[in-house]
Design an enzyme around this catalytic site. Structure first.
Site, mmCIF file in Angstrom:
data_model
loop_
_atom_site.group_PDB
_atom_site.id
_atom_site.type_symbol
_atom_site.label_atom_id
_atom_site.label_comp_id
_atom_site.label_asym_id
_atom_site.label_seq_id
_atom_site.Cartn_x
_atom_site.Cartn_y
_atom_site.Cartn_z
ATOM 1 N N SER A 211 0.822 -1.208 0.000
ATOM 2 C CA SER A 211 0.000 0.000 0.000
ATOM 3 C C SER A 211 0.860 1.265 0.000
ATOM 4 O O SER A 211 1.723 1.411 -0.866
ATOM 5 C CB SER A 211 -0.954 -0.057 1.201
ATOM 6 O OG SER A 211 -1.934 0.937 1.131
ATOM 7 N N ASP A 431 -8.584 -3.658 -7.003
ATOM 8 C CA ASP A 431 -8.171 -3.025 -5.747
ATOM 9 C C ASP A 431 -8.809 -1.638 -5.642
ATOM 10 O O ASP A 431 -8.709 -0.825 -6.552
ATOM 11 C CB ASP A 431 -6.645 -2.917 -5.734
ATOM 12 C CG ASP A 431 -6.073 -2.414 -4.414
ATOM 13 O OD1 ASP A 431 -6.822 -1.869 -3.594
ATOM 14 O OD2 ASP A 431 -4.855 -2.570 -4.223
ATOM 15 N N HIS A 460 -6.925 -5.698 -1.151
ATOM 16 C CA HIS A 460 -5.807 -4.758 -1.074
ATOM 17 C C HIS A 460 -4.740 -5.398 -0.193
ATOM 18 O O HIS A 460 -4.954 -5.631 0.990
ATOM 19 C CB HIS A 460 -6.301 -3.450 -0.450
ATOM 20 C CG HIS A 460 -5.246 -2.405 -0.260
ATOM 21 N ND1 HIS A 460 -4.628 -1.777 -1.318
ATOM 22 C CD2 HIS A 460 -4.704 -1.873 0.865
ATOM 23 C CE1 HIS A 460 -3.763 -0.898 -0.846
ATOM 24 N NE2 HIS A 460 -3.779 -0.943 0.469
#
Length: 525
Positions: A211, A431, A460
């Site tokens: 991320s 995502d 994610h």
């Protein structure tokens, strides 16, 4: 974002290893024993889950341009290598910004194949301001205490109430941390990472980030390309949209993901009794939102808290069965208790969450410029809301302190890089938090990188989460630098895992590796 596998990868490869693999010249194994870690005193801090975990701390300059000035402390963790072949430190980061990485080191070391993990010192760290690093930020305790104003600014009074909250948070950060805020950003965190590398006595690092951690890793690689040995980026931030545009892009993607959840509920009408039409189910969800906005469930879950509760379902579909049960109980039986329980489990913000949010805002507001004219926010977010109502205004208020931030912003880093060994990228096509286009963009910007796509996936954080195809590519890369090479937009494509089924028992549903990973990654970045 919706392109098919045949477009992504010319061979439409589904199985790991079916693509022609090219070993990456990412450096030979290091000497059998690790170099002495200067200035780091590791102590045992193992847990039942991660018994070999060690902990330490490292002091670094608050301002790296003044190395002899004020210093702060970073908290570190380590699972040491045990194999004769040693490949150096593997720094791991869970994203955020504001996520703690201490436990992630244990998770990564235990989730990789034993023979691969044994060759690395897996290093976790709490970035400056986070968790066990000192000082740890907490700008405005109780900022998320329920019940908050409705996020939808349907009247001037509601808009002003939310603006007052955002301004109060920004002002509180400025009062409490005036000396720190100019140095809480991605570039300073990258300087800290290089200080960790130096203290570990290593000429190069390996890095694995999820991320926001992908942006952190890409910026490290930009500033220190000669010090990168291997680089894994999972669920990739689009560095050309840092950070205002990135959040607007999220809103569309989260709306798509919320509708996918409604469609999943429709498949199980015999379980949830909410019907077989996803659009009708979605209408029932928004009717529930209207109801709790007027009369908060259990006196705790208003409209804002309801959105916070269901937002994690956009990150990880493993939460869908729990959220569906709470939704159905409220709609069908008028029973608010499961909804309140779901809020406590998924939406409520504890002390660690308050710390994470304080760092999140400090980094995002400092990293790049945000509009200072609220009229632009209002116009942009109403435009997005018209197409994507699920998360838009919740996300706007979450980031709104940046409109009033007391510290001048810097500039986003251009991560374009031609000086790296092969880099391995992972991205799911659906995502929501870091939409698919970000992975494609970084694949283009990092010359020689390889992109592995989870076709049809919406979670994610996708490696070490149960997909054997993805994990085989990760393991091969960390073992000897092998990366796939394809002739399409992606270099390899893996099929996504099946969506979850309704709950049989909570114990069975919460034991998966995916649930463990997503509890460590957290939400919002």
């Amino acid at each position: 974002m919706r392109q098919r596998a045949a477009v992504l990868c010319g061979a439409a490869v589904i199985a790991a290893g079916a693509v022609t693999a090219v070993p990456a010249d990412a450096g030979a194994p290091l000497p059998a024993s690790a170099p002495r870690a200067a200035g780091i005193d590791w102590k045992k801090c193992g847990t039942d889950d991660y018994p070999t975990l060690q902990c330490a701390s490292l002091t670094v300059p608050l301002d790296h341009s003044r190395p002899d000035g004020e210093r702060i402390t970073l908290a570190l963790s380590r699972v040491p290598h045990t194999a004769t072949t040693y490949q150096g430190p593997l720094l791991v980061n869970p994203g955020g910004p504001g996520g703690s990485g201490l436990t992630l080191a244990g998770f990564v070391a235990s989730s990789l194949p034993k023979g691969v993990a044994a060759q690395y010192d897996v290093i976790g760290f709490d970035p400056r301001g986070v968790g066990s690093s000192q000082p740890a930020l907490d700008c405005r305790p109780g900022h998320f205490a329920p019940v908050r104003p409705d996020t939808l600014p349907a009247s001037p009074a509601v808009e002003q109430a939310n603006l007052a909250r955002a301004k109060s948070f920004a002002q509180a950060c400025g009062r409490r941390y005036a000396d720190l805020l100019p140095h809480i950003d991605t570039v300073d965190a990258v300087r800290d990472m290089d200080a960790i590398r130096g203290a570990l006595g290593s000429e190069k690092i390996n890095y694995f980030g999820y991320s926001y951690g992908t942006y952190l890793g890409a910026v490290y690689a930009k500033l220190y390309p000669e010090r990168v040995r291997r680089l894994v980026l999972d669920s990739v931030v689009d560095p050309q949209e840092v950070w205002y545009d990135a959040n607007l892009g999220q809103d569309h993607a989260f709306d798509d993901r919320h509708r996918a959840f409604m469609a999943w509920i429709a498949k199980y009408d015999t379980v949830y009794g909410l019907g077989t039409d996803p659009e009708r189910i979605e209408a029932a969800w928004y009717a529930m939102r209207t109801a709790v906005a007027k009369d908060p469930a259990g006196g705790r879950v208003g409209a804002a808290e309801l959105e916070d509760t269901f937002l994690p379902g956009g990150y990880y579909n493993g939460y869908w069965p729990y959220l569906a049960e709470a939704f159905a109980a409220y709609v069908n039986d008028g029973n608010a208790a499961p909804l309140v329980e779901a809020y406590e489990d998924f939406g409520a913000v504890d002390a660690a969450g308050e710390n994470g949010y304080s760092v999140y805002t400090s980094v995002q507001c400092r990293d790049a410029g945000w509009p200072r004219d609220w009229d632009q926010w209002r116009e942009d977010n109403w435009d997005v809301y018209a197409k994507a109502p699920f998360m838009t205004w919740n996300n706007a208020w979450y980031n709104a302190p940046c409109a009033f931030w007391p510290t001048a912003p810097g500039q986003a880093v251009d991560v374009t890089n031609r000086r790296l060994p092969p880099v391995l990228l992972f991205q799911a096509t659906g995502d929501a938090a870091t939409p698919y286009e970000g992975g494609v963009t970084v694949h283009r910007l990092l010359r020689g990188s390889s992109l592995v796509v989870e076709e049809g996936g919406g979670n994610h954080g996708i490696t070490l989460s149960g997909n054997a195809c993805l994990d085989a590519h990760l393991a091969a890369y960390l073992a000897d630098g092998t990366v796939p090479r394809g002739d399409g937009e992606a270099d390899a494509v893996c099929a996504t895992l099946p969506d979850p089924e309704p709950l049989q028992s909570k114990a069975a549903s919460t034991s998966s590796r995916g649930s463990t990973l997503h509890s460590l990654l957290g939400f919002r970045g």
